[in-house]
Design a protein around this motif. Structure first.
Motif, PDB file in Angstrom:
ATOM      1  N   SER A  36       0.816  -1.211   0.000  1.00  0.00           N
ATOM      2  CA  SER A  36       0.000   0.000   0.000  1.00  0.00           C
ATOM      3  C   SER A  36       0.851   1.263   0.000  1.00  0.00           C
ATOM      4  CB  SER A  36      -0.918   0.000   1.229  1.00  0.00           C
ATOM      5  OG  SER A  36      -1.623   1.220   1.329  1.00  0.00           O
ATOM      6  N   THR A  37       0.344   2.284  -0.687  1.00  0.00           N
ATOM      7  CA  THR A  37       0.986   3.601  -0.657  1.00  0.00           C
ATOM      8  C   THR A  37       0.660   4.334   0.632  1.00  0.00           C
ATOM      9  OG1 THR A  37      -0.920   4.682  -1.716  1.00  0.00           O
ATOM     10  CG2 THR A  37       0.812   3.785  -3.165  1.00  0.00           C
ATOM     11  N   GLY A  38      -0.332   3.835   1.366  1.00  0.00           N
ATOM     12  CA  GLY A  38      -0.786   4.515   2.574  1.00  0.00           C
ATOM     13  C   GLY A  38      -2.006   5.363   2.349  1.00  0.00           C
ATOM     14  N   LEU A  39      -2.365   5.597   1.081  1.00  0.00           N
ATOM     15  CA  LEU A  39      -3.558   6.359   0.726  1.00  0.00           C
ATOM     16  C   LEU A  39      -4.477   5.457  -0.083  1.00  0.00           C
ATOM     17  CD1 LEU A  39      -2.012   9.807  -0.304  1.00  0.00           C
ATOM     18  CD2 LEU A  39      -3.022   9.180   1.890  1.00  0.00           C
ATOM     19  N   SER A  40      -5.640   5.149   0.449  1.00  0.00           N
ATOM     20  CA  SER A  40      -6.551   4.222  -0.227  1.00  0.00           C
ATOM     21  C   SER A  40      -7.002   4.758  -1.578  1.00  0.00           C
ATOM     22  CB  SER A  40      -7.766   3.942   0.669  1.00  0.00           C
ATOM     23  OG  SER A  40      -8.433   5.155   1.003  1.00  0.00           O
ATOM     24  N   ALA A  41      -7.162   6.084  -1.702  1.00  0.00           N
ATOM     25  CA  ALA A  41      -7.593   6.658  -2.978  1.00  0.00           C
ATOM     26  C   ALA A  41      -6.579   6.380  -4.076  1.00  0.00           C
ATOM     27  CB  ALA A  41      -7.802   8.163  -2.822  1.00  0.00           C
ATOM     28  N   LEU A  42      -5.293   6.376  -3.731  1.00  0.00           N
ATOM     29  CA  LEU A  42      -4.255   6.100  -4.721  1.00  0.00           C
ATOM     30  C   LEU A  42      -4.146   4.598  -4.982  1.00  0.00           C
ATOM     31  CD1 LEU A  42      -1.959   7.030  -6.539  1.00  0.00           C
ATOM     32  CD2 LEU A  42      -0.458   7.117  -4.533  1.00  0.00           C
ATOM     33  N   ASP A  43      -4.244   3.805  -3.926  1.00  0.00           N
ATOM     34  CA  ASP A  43      -4.190   2.350  -4.098  1.00  0.00           C
ATOM     35  C   ASP A  43      -5.296   1.866  -5.021  1.00  0.00           C
ATOM     36  OD1 ASP A  43      -2.024   2.191  -2.421  1.00  0.00           O
ATOM     37  OD2 ASP A  43      -3.189   1.622  -0.654  1.00  0.00           O
ATOM     38  N   ASP A  44      -6.477   2.506  -4.930  1.00  0.00           N
ATOM     39  CA  ASP A  44      -7.631   2.044  -5.692  1.00  0.00           C
ATOM     40  C   ASP A  44      -7.444   2.202  -7.196  1.00  0.00           C
ATOM     41  OD1 ASP A  44      -8.897   1.347  -3.374  1.00  0.00           O
ATOM     42  OD2 ASP A  44     -10.107   3.174  -3.240  1.00  0.00           O
ATOM     43  N   ARG A  85       5.655  15.397  14.302  1.00  0.00           N
ATOM     44  CA  ARG A  85       4.523  16.278  14.658  1.00  0.00           C
ATOM     45  C   ARG A  85       3.553  16.400  13.507  1.00  0.00           C
ATOM     46  NH1 ARG A  85       3.721  21.012  13.055  1.00  0.00           N
ATOM     47  NH2 ARG A  85       5.879  21.277  12.362  1.00  0.00           N
ATOM     48  N   LEU A  86       4.070  16.602  12.278  1.00  0.00           N
ATOM     49  CA  LEU A  86       3.199  16.744  11.110  1.00  0.00           C
ATOM     50  C   LEU A  86       2.401  15.467  10.868  1.00  0.00           C
ATOM     51  CD1 LEU A  86       2.231  18.288   8.618  1.00  0.00           C
ATOM     52  CD2 LEU A  86       4.258  17.442   7.394  1.00  0.00           C
ATOM     53  N   GLY A  87       3.060  14.321  11.021  1.00  0.00           N
ATOM     54  CA  GLY A  87       2.358  13.062  10.827  1.00  0.00           C
ATOM     55  C   GLY A  87       1.209  12.900  11.795  1.00  0.00           C
ATOM     56  N   THR A  88       1.434  13.290  13.065  1.00  0.00           N
ATOM     57  CA  THR A  88       0.381  13.210  14.071  1.00  0.00           C
ATOM     58  C   THR A  88      -0.769  14.141  13.722  1.00  0.00           C
ATOM     59  OG1 THR A  88       1.988  12.633  15.784  1.00  0.00           O
ATOM     60  CG2 THR A  88      -0.138  13.510  16.524  1.00  0.00           C
ATOM     61  N   GLU A  89      -0.456  15.362  13.272  1.00  0.00           N
ATOM     62  CA  GLU A  89      -1.489  16.335  12.918  1.00  0.00           C
ATOM     63  C   GLU A  89      -2.327  15.854  11.746  1.00  0.00           C
ATOM     64  OE1 GLU A  89       0.635  19.909  12.210  1.00  0.00           O
ATOM     65  OE2 GLU A  89       0.905  20.390  14.347  1.00  0.00           O
ATOM     66  N   LEU A  90      -1.703  15.095  10.833  1.00  0.00           N
ATOM     67  CA  LEU A  90      -2.421  14.598   9.660  1.00  0.00           C
ATOM     68  C   LEU A  90      -3.205  13.326   9.947  1.00  0.00           C
ATOM     69  CD1 LEU A  90       0.346  15.189   6.973  1.00  0.00           C
ATOM     70  CD2 LEU A  90      -1.871  16.349   7.088  1.00  0.00           C
ATOM     71  N   GLY A  91      -3.036  12.780  11.149  1.00  0.00           N
ATOM     72  CA  GLY A  91      -3.771  11.580  11.511  1.00  0.00           C
ATOM     73  C   GLY A  91      -3.036  10.290  11.233  1.00  0.00           C
ATOM     74  N   PHE A  92      -1.759  10.374  10.846  1.00  0.00           N
ATOM     75  CA  PHE A  92      -0.954   9.170  10.634  1.00  0.00           C
ATOM     76  C   PHE A  92      -0.279   8.791  11.961  1.00  0.00           C
ATOM     77  CE2 PHE A  92      -0.374  11.368   6.369  1.00  0.00           C
ATOM     78  CZ  PHE A  92      -1.451  10.712   5.795  1.00  0.00           C
ATOM     79  N   ASP A  93      -0.245   7.526  12.244  1.00  0.00           N
ATOM     80  CA  ASP A  93       0.333   7.079  13.521  1.00  0.00           C
ATOM     81  C   ASP A  93       1.854   6.945  13.390  1.00  0.00           C
ATOM     82  OD1 ASP A  93       0.513   6.296  16.120  1.00  0.00           O
ATOM     83  OD2 ASP A  93      -0.114   4.216  15.755  1.00  0.00           O
ATOM     84  N   ALA A 131       5.124   5.907   4.802  1.00  0.00           N
ATOM     85  CA  ALA A 131       5.977   5.476   5.915  1.00  0.00           C
ATOM     86  C   ALA A 131       5.163   4.945   7.083  1.00  0.00           C
ATOM     87  CB  ALA A 131       6.854   6.636   6.374  1.00  0.00           C
ATOM     88  N   ALA A 132       3.964   5.508   7.303  1.00  0.00           N
ATOM     89  CA  ALA A 132       3.142   5.106   8.440  1.00  0.00           C
ATOM     90  C   ALA A 132       2.665   3.666   8.330  1.00  0.00           C
ATOM     91  CB  ALA A 132       1.941   6.038   8.574  1.00  0.00           C
ATOM     92  N   ARG A 133       2.716   3.081   7.146  1.00  0.00           N
ATOM     93  CA  ARG A 133       2.293   1.696   6.965  1.00  0.00           C
ATOM     94  C   ARG A 133       3.410   0.707   7.275  1.00  0.00           C
ATOM     95  NH1 ARG A 133      -2.637   1.229   4.261  1.00  0.00           N
ATOM     96  NH2 ARG A 133      -2.389  -0.967   4.839  1.00  0.00           N
ATOM     97  N   SER A 134       4.529   1.195   7.789  1.00  0.00           N
ATOM     98  CA  SER A 134       5.624   0.310   8.184  1.00  0.00           C
ATOM     99  C   SER A 134       5.170  -0.563   9.351  1.00  0.00           C
ATOM    100  CB  SER A 134       6.858   1.120   8.600  1.00  0.00           C
ATOM    101  OG  SER A 134       7.288   1.955   7.543  1.00  0.00           O
ATOM    102  N   ALA A 135       5.741  -1.757   9.434  1.00  0.00           N
ATOM    103  CA  ALA A 135       5.396  -2.701  10.490  1.00  0.00           C
ATOM    104  C   ALA A 135       6.663  -3.400  10.956  1.00  0.00           C
ATOM    105  CB  ALA A 135       4.380  -3.720   9.973  1.00  0.00           C
ATOM    106  N   PRO A 136       6.662  -3.966  12.158  1.00  0.00           N
ATOM    107  CA  PRO A 136       7.871  -4.658  12.632  1.00  0.00           C
ATOM    108  C   PRO A 136       8.368  -5.722  11.667  1.00  0.00           C
ATOM    109  CG  PRO A 136       6.313  -4.364  14.433  1.00  0.00           C
ATOM    110  CD  PRO A 136       5.599  -3.918  13.193  1.00  0.00           C
ATOM    111  N   ALA A 137       7.461  -6.364  10.936  1.00  0.00           N
ATOM    112  CA  ALA A 137       7.879  -7.386   9.970  1.00  0.00           C
ATOM    113  C   ALA A 137       8.434  -6.774   8.687  1.00  0.00           C
ATOM    114  CB  ALA A 137       6.700  -8.302   9.640  1.00  0.00           C
TER     115      ALA A 137
END
Length: 462
Positions: A239-247, A301-309, A278-284
């Protein structure tokens, strides 16, 4: 022929294994470029393997002064002084008996200390230019015969740029030229192996840096031997992290190992897309963000403001954020640093936010195209899916030239944000044009991306 590895990071790679036992090598360059530090670094690193060094100073600084400077270096070990690293002055022999007396001193001290490495520091200076070419040739011939008979490797440190011991006059086995290359306000330390007998080397100029760890060399990335490996794009897509782009991407995302360029002016949404990826990164499948323009804390900070964990991913160890190019690093230094982090952290998602950071180096205008191509090949061989953001205006200023059309040819995917928002679109809407997708297709040529801040991020805490 038996090798003597220097154990200096990057240098043995350039030399294809190190120096040769019984060889005589000249290190030439202006004062302060790092020759003495490098010679001591090799000596003390070899000392850990119980290899002895005889360090002979001629008209260089005193031993006490030299050791004071070396105390600041991590490689220095006071216990090795006069145990495996022996310092001797040859100044009196040079003044009273000339080069012949120096040879006799070297012979006696080598036999006494049973050294495998001989360093002659400060021999070639302007005062030696008054000596005849025959005497200089004879000295080097005797020196080479001496170290060959005693299975010893010799380093001759000189600031004379070959004035007295030039390649045409001597029988030395190698000549290393060091320089502090400056252009406008920028500077790079460079080394070139002008001569090396007995082996192929990586030719050309290579950058290096000096720190408390000593010298560290960065071979030209595009000149390194290419290791055989898988360079095919993999599946399934991620995933790119954005569902609209993935679609709109056939396969639902980016192919594994692919490289994506996201192009757009400042404020169009490049970093937003990069943080979503980057937010779609996982330990695996760990991720790495290398920022060339902003601090890591600002990105979190910007990632948090945008709603990305982003914070959650960093705390879990799934994501690492580092700065790149903020300490006057050379292009090759940044490239090797990037690949080292990828290898050490086993990275699978990579973001380089700001290609202009790589371009703001002395070498990019001449080598940037080939460098970037090789970097992407190295990432693909490692199975890394990468995303690079490109601001054409910033890149043109940093590199001194506009973005070349051929540069985007290295990337598998190219996305471009429209430079201006249409008058009839909402404030938070961006249009992302999909100009290139390798190994797949798209259901539509453009997609609307909404960049908005959640209400929780906009409302100050009570």
């Amino acid at each position: 022929m038996k090798r003597l590895p220097t154990l200096v990071e990057g240098l043995d790679e350039i030399l294809n294994g190190g120096l040769f036992e019984g060889g005589v090598y000249i290190f030439e360059g202006p004062p302060g470029v790092g020759k003495t530090t490098l010679a001591n670094q090799i000596a003390y690193t070899l000392a850990r393997r119980e290899t002895r060094t005889l360090y002979v100073t001629m008209l260089a600084e005193s031993h006490a002064r030299m050791l004071q400077h070396m105390e600041q270096q991590i490689f220095f070990d006071q216990q090795e002084v006069s145990a495996t690293v022996f310092y001797v002055s040859g100044y009196r022999e040079l003044e009273q008996g000339g080069l012949k007396a120096v040879v006799e001193l070297l012979r006696a001290e080598l036999m006494r200390h049973r050294a495998s490495l001989l360093v002659i520091d400060g021999l070639v200076v302007n005062s030696l230019e008054t000596m005849t070419n025959d005497s200089v040739r004879q000295f080097v011939h005797e020196l080479q015969s001496l170290v060959s008979a005693m299975s010893c490797t010799c380093l001759v440190l000189t600031s004379g740029n070959g004035n007295a011991l030039s390649a045409e006059q001597t029988m030395v086995d190698g000549i290393f030229s060091f320089e502090d290359h400056g252009f406008h306000w920028r500077a790079e330390r460079r080394m070139q192996v002008r001569k090396f007998r007995g082996s192929q080397i990586i030719r050309g100029q290579h950058t290096f840096c000096i720190s408390t760890q000593g010298l560290q060399f960065f071979p030209r990335l595009e000149s390194l031997p290419l290791n055989p490996g898988n360079t095919r794009l993999g599946t399934p897509a991620i995933s790119t992290g954005l569902s609209a782009l993935d679609d709109v991407l056939q396969g639902g995302g980016l192919l594994t190992g692919s490289a994506t360029a996201v192009i757009g002016q400042t404020g169009t949404g490049k970093t937003t897309l990069a943080l979503a990826f980057a937010a779609r990164s996982a330990p695996a499948s760990p991720g790495l963000v290398l920022s060339c323009t902003e601090l890591g804390s600002d990105l979190r900070r910007l990632g948090t403001e945008l709603g990305f964990d982003i914070d959650g991913a960093v705390r879990s160890g799934a994501l690492v954020i580092k700065n790149l190019g903020h300490e006057d690093e050379s292009m090759d230094e940044m490239g090797h640093k990037l690949l080292r982090l990828v290898d050490e952290l086993k990275i699978r998602r990579l973001v380089v936010d700001g290609v202009a950071g790589l371009a703001d180096t002395l070498a990019f205008p001449e080598r940037g195209y080939r460098f970037l191509g090789r970097l992407l090949v190295e990432l693909r061989q490692r199975g890394v899916t990468s995303l690079f953001t490109v601001d054409p205006d910033a890149l043109a200023i940093a590199a001194g030239t506009p973005l070349a059309d051929g540069v985007t040819g290295w990337f598998d995917n190219v996305f471009a944000f429209e430079p201006e928002r249409a008058r009839d679109r909402p404030v938070d809407q961006r249009v992302l044009t999909i100009t290139k997708v390798r190994g797949g297709g798209v259901t539509q040529p453009a997609v609307d991306i909404y960049v908005s801040f959640p209400k929780a991020a906009q409302t100050p805490a009570a």
